[in-house]
Scaffold this active site. Structure first.
Site, PDB file in Angstrom:
ATOM      1  N   ARG A  33       0.837  -1.210   0.000  1.00  0.00           N
ATOM      2  CA  ARG A  33       0.000   0.000   0.000  1.00  0.00           C
ATOM      3  C   ARG A  33       0.866   1.251   0.000  1.00  0.00           C
ATOM      4  O   ARG A  33       0.475   2.288  -0.560  1.00  0.00           O
ATOM      5  CB  ARG A  33      -0.943  -0.034   1.207  1.00  0.00           C
ATOM      6  CG  ARG A  33      -2.078  -1.081   1.033  1.00  0.00           C
ATOM      7  CD  ARG A  33      -2.693  -1.461   2.353  1.00  0.00           C
ATOM      8  NE  ARG A  33      -3.844  -2.341   2.268  1.00  0.00           N
ATOM      9  CZ  ARG A  33      -3.811  -3.671   2.112  1.00  0.00           C
ATOM     10  NH1 ARG A  33      -2.634  -4.306   1.988  1.00  0.00           N
ATOM     11  NH2 ARG A  33      -4.917  -4.385   2.078  1.00  0.00           N
ATOM     12  N   GLY A 100      -0.976 -11.879  -4.925  1.00  0.00           N
ATOM     13  CA  GLY A 100      -2.418 -11.644  -4.929  1.00  0.00           C
ATOM     14  C   GLY A 100      -2.762 -10.236  -4.494  1.00  0.00           C
ATOM     15  O   GLY A 100      -3.615  -9.565  -5.087  1.00  0.00           O
ATOM     16  N   ARG A 128      -5.571 -18.385  -9.379  1.00  0.00           N
ATOM     17  CA  ARG A 128      -6.389 -17.860  -8.270  1.00  0.00           C
ATOM     18  C   ARG A 128      -7.600 -17.080  -8.786  1.00  0.00           C
ATOM     19  O   ARG A 128      -7.516 -16.403  -9.811  1.00  0.00           O
ATOM     20  CB  ARG A 128      -5.516 -16.975  -7.355  1.00  0.00           C
ATOM     21  CG  ARG A 128      -4.415 -17.782  -6.700  1.00  0.00           C
ATOM     22  CD  ARG A 128      -3.543 -16.957  -5.800  1.00  0.00           C
ATOM     23  NE  ARG A 128      -4.253 -16.490  -4.618  1.00  0.00           N
ATOM     24  CZ  ARG A 128      -3.720 -15.677  -3.703  1.00  0.00           C
ATOM     25  NH1 ARG A 128      -2.477 -15.252  -3.859  1.00  0.00           N
ATOM     26  NH2 ARG A 128      -4.413 -15.322  -2.650  1.00  0.00           N
ATOM     27  N   ASP A 327      -3.118 -15.714   7.337  1.00  0.00           N
ATOM     28  CA  ASP A 327      -1.882 -16.214   6.716  1.00  0.00           C
ATOM     29  C   ASP A 327      -1.056 -17.079   7.674  1.00  0.00           C
ATOM     30  O   ASP A 327       0.003 -17.583   7.298  1.00  0.00           O
ATOM     31  CB  ASP A 327      -1.025 -15.042   6.231  1.00  0.00           C
ATOM     32  CG  ASP A 327      -1.684 -14.315   5.067  1.00  0.00           C
ATOM     33  OD1 ASP A 327      -2.468 -14.947   4.332  1.00  0.00           O
ATOM     34  OD2 ASP A 327      -1.419 -13.103   4.898  1.00  0.00           O
ATOM     35  N   LYS A 354      -5.541 -19.338  -1.433  1.00  0.00           N
ATOM     36  CA  LYS A 354      -4.309 -18.566  -1.218  1.00  0.00           C
ATOM     37  C   LYS A 354      -3.284 -18.945  -2.302  1.00  0.00           C
ATOM     38  O   LYS A 354      -3.636 -19.506  -3.324  1.00  0.00           O
ATOM     39  CB  LYS A 354      -3.776 -18.813   0.188  1.00  0.00           C
ATOM     40  CG  LYS A 354      -4.702 -18.284   1.283  1.00  0.00           C
ATOM     41  CD  LYS A 354      -4.809 -16.776   1.215  1.00  0.00           C
ATOM     42  CE  LYS A 354      -5.811 -16.243   2.214  1.00  0.00           C
ATOM     43  NZ  LYS A 354      -6.082 -14.822   2.009  1.00  0.00           N
TER      44      LYS A 354
HETATM   45  C1  S3P Z   1      -3.958  -9.144   2.419  1.00  0.00           C
HETATM   46  C2  S3P Z   1      -5.162  -9.756   2.663  1.00  0.00           C
HETATM   47  C3  S3P Z   1      -5.315 -11.216   2.868  1.00  0.00           C
HETATM   48  C4  S3P Z   1      -3.978 -11.899   3.120  1.00  0.00           C
HETATM   49  C5  S3P Z   1      -2.908 -11.414   2.196  1.00  0.00           C
HETATM   50  C6  S3P Z   1      -2.704  -9.916   2.371  1.00  0.00           C
HETATM   51  C7  S3P Z   1      -3.924  -7.691   2.233  1.00  0.00           C
HETATM   52  O1  S3P Z   1      -5.886 -11.774   1.714  1.00  0.00           O
HETATM   53  O2  S3P Z   1      -4.110 -13.294   3.009  1.00  0.00           O
HETATM   54  O3  S3P Z   1      -1.688 -12.066   2.444  1.00  0.00           O
HETATM   55  O4  S3P Z   1      -2.819  -7.098   2.278  1.00  0.00           O
HETATM   56  O5  S3P Z   1      -4.992  -7.086   2.048  1.00  0.00           O
HETATM   57  P1  S3P Z   1      -7.491 -11.885   1.526  1.00  0.00           P
HETATM   58  O6  S3P Z   1      -8.032 -10.526   1.411  1.00  0.00           O
HETATM   59  O7  S3P Z   1      -7.683 -12.663   0.256  1.00  0.00           O
HETATM   60  O8  S3P Z   1      -7.973 -12.624   2.734  1.00  0.00           O
END
Ligand code: S3P
Length: 446
Positions: A33, A100, A128, A327, A354
């Site tokens: 971010r 992701g 994913r 996580d 994940k």
């Molecule tokens: C994250 C949200 C989580 C987490 C990922 C980081 C984030 O994923 O598993 O490692 O930074 O917003 P999900 O939103 O899919 O739960």
């Protein structure tokens, strides 16, 4: 460039006590971010403590491809942002590698722009589901020009002239989906509303407020959060010190609990309450974890953790806790393997999507190493073997998943026989210093 390094197996063996002081790298969520919001905001953003893992660097490259200037000077990353609404169409597909978070948040951020953007990633990321982000974007007027079956990458998006503000109730507990919609709202006229029935990590909300966005949160008596963001406002560059990642801290933390005689300190760990579920669970299991120097730094709670080896006992981890430790289940499973009795983890449906199907990957890895466990559709129960008797001797398939790789190396540190993982290269996505840091504490990993 997608991930195509040769697999590099690694092995962990039963170690003598772990001792010393460690600092884990910066929080991954906040680091992504920081690059995104810094690249978007007007003026200069300065970041220290940034996680320089592959995932975060991909986000930095994507922001550069859309006009942000990013450079490193000593320990500080310095960004000149483009200004809200002023990102440029990238000339080539944005390659998010294994990430992701980077890809889903960026889809929200730029999907609503009146330009074409293509998103690609490695084999794990391409498998994913992205529909969870594309669905709300479609409601805002975004066209999905191309996607692989099941709304998977490669994906090409094109935004409308003006996106439509929506009210969106997030259907699963996901900070990524919440954030994608809020970021789409940044470049949408009017107020975009996200309804979050179950609270997830709140870094997007806190940081956007810090950058000057008009974002407000109302929490009902039932705990349901309404998040309102006003689009097309000004964001201004900030100075950010990224605290240590509690998800990365989980690895030395569990290692110190399960390796007899250990006594370590992990400094400067983020203690945001949306991220501390593992700590609470390990304390309930009897883990000796002292929270030292609790303080506030740059709007976030941080602390140092003193961890001493402990006799753990199995507990039930309720489903409501899952968002605050989503996580951390793989490394919790490693701890549970050494606990007296059964540990039952509930509400794990999100683990299936994940970097790998983590529920299955953890269960297969435990079985390969002689740990008795049961994989349910959304649950995992692990029957531990105190002192690690009979544990180890197996090879774990990591499925391009950094947390599976690190968790099973931790398991090996207290197992009777060594534990091998088929590939350690993915560890660099989130914790490039892992091997060195663990060895420094006394871990036998090679
Ligand atoms: C994250 C949200 C989580 C987490 C990922 C980081 C984030 O994923 O598993 O490692 O930074 O917003 P999900 O939103 O899919 O739960």
């Amino acid at each position: 460039m997608t991930h195509n390094a040769q697999p590099r197996p690694a092995l962990a063996r039963r170690s003598q006590e772990l001792t010393g002081t460690a600092r884990v790298p910066g929080d991954k969520s906040i680091s992504h971010r920081s690059f995104m919001f810094g690249g978007l905001a007007s003026g200069e953003t300065r970041i220290t403590g940034l996680l320089e893992g592959e995932d975060v660097m991909r986000t930095g490259e994507a922001m550069k491809a859309m006009g942000a200037l990013i450079e490193k000077n000593g320990d500080t990353w310095i960004i000149q942002g483009v200004g809200n609404g002023c990102l440029l169409q990238p000339e080539a597909p944005l390659d998010f590698g294994n990430a992701g978070t980077g890809s889903r948040l960026t889809m929200g951020l730029v999907g609503v722009y009146d330009m074409e953007t293509t998103f690609i990633g490695d084999a794990s990321l391409s498998g994913r589901p992205m529909g969870r982000v594309l669905d709300p974007l479609r409601q805002m007027g975004v066209q999905v020009l191309k996607a692989a079956p099941g709304d998977r990458m490669p994906i090409t998006l094109r935004g409308p002239r003006f996106a439509a503000p929506i009210t969106y109730r997030v259907p699963m507990a996901s900070a990524q989906v919440k954030s994608a919609v809020l970021l789409a709202g940044l470049n949408t006229p009017g107020i975009t509303t996200v309804i979050e029935p179950v609270m997830t990590r709140d870094h997007t909300e806190k940081m956007l407020q810090g950058f000057g966005a008009n974002l407000t949160v109302e929490t009902g008596a039932d705990g349901v959060r309404h998040i309102f963001i006003e689009g097309q406002g000004k964001l201004t560059g900030q100075t950010i010190a990224v605290p240590g990642d509690p998800s990365s801290a989980g690895f030395p933390l569990v290692a110190a609990l399960i390796v007899p005689g250990s006594d370590i300190v992990i400094e400067n760990v983020l203690m945001n309450p949306t991220r501390t579920g593992l700590l609470l669970t390990l304390q309930e299991m009897g883990g000796n974890i002292e929270i030292l120097n609790a303080r506030n730094a740059g709007g976030e709670d941080v602390a140092d953790l003193r961890v001493r080896s402990s006799d753990l006992r199995g507990v039930t981890v309720p489903a409501e806790r899952a968002p605050s430790m989503i996580d951390e289940y793989p490394v919790l499973a490693a701890a549970a393997a050494f606990a007296e009795g059964e540990t039952l983890m509930q509400g794990l449906e999100e683990l299936r999507v994940k970097e790998s199907d983590r529920l299955a990957a953890v269960a297969r890895g435990l079985e390969a190493n002689g740990v008795d466990c049961t994989e349910g559709e959304t649950t995992l129960s692990v029957r531990g073997r105190p002192r690690g008797k009979g544990i180890g001797g197996g090879t774990v398939a990591t499925h391009l998943d950094h947390r599976i790789a690190m968790s099973f190396l931790i398991l090996g540190l207290a197992a009777e026989r060594p534990v091998t993982i088929d590939d350690s290269t993915m560890i660099a996505t989130s914790f490039p210093e892992f091997m060195g840091l663990m060895k420094e504490l006394g871990a036998e990993i090679e």
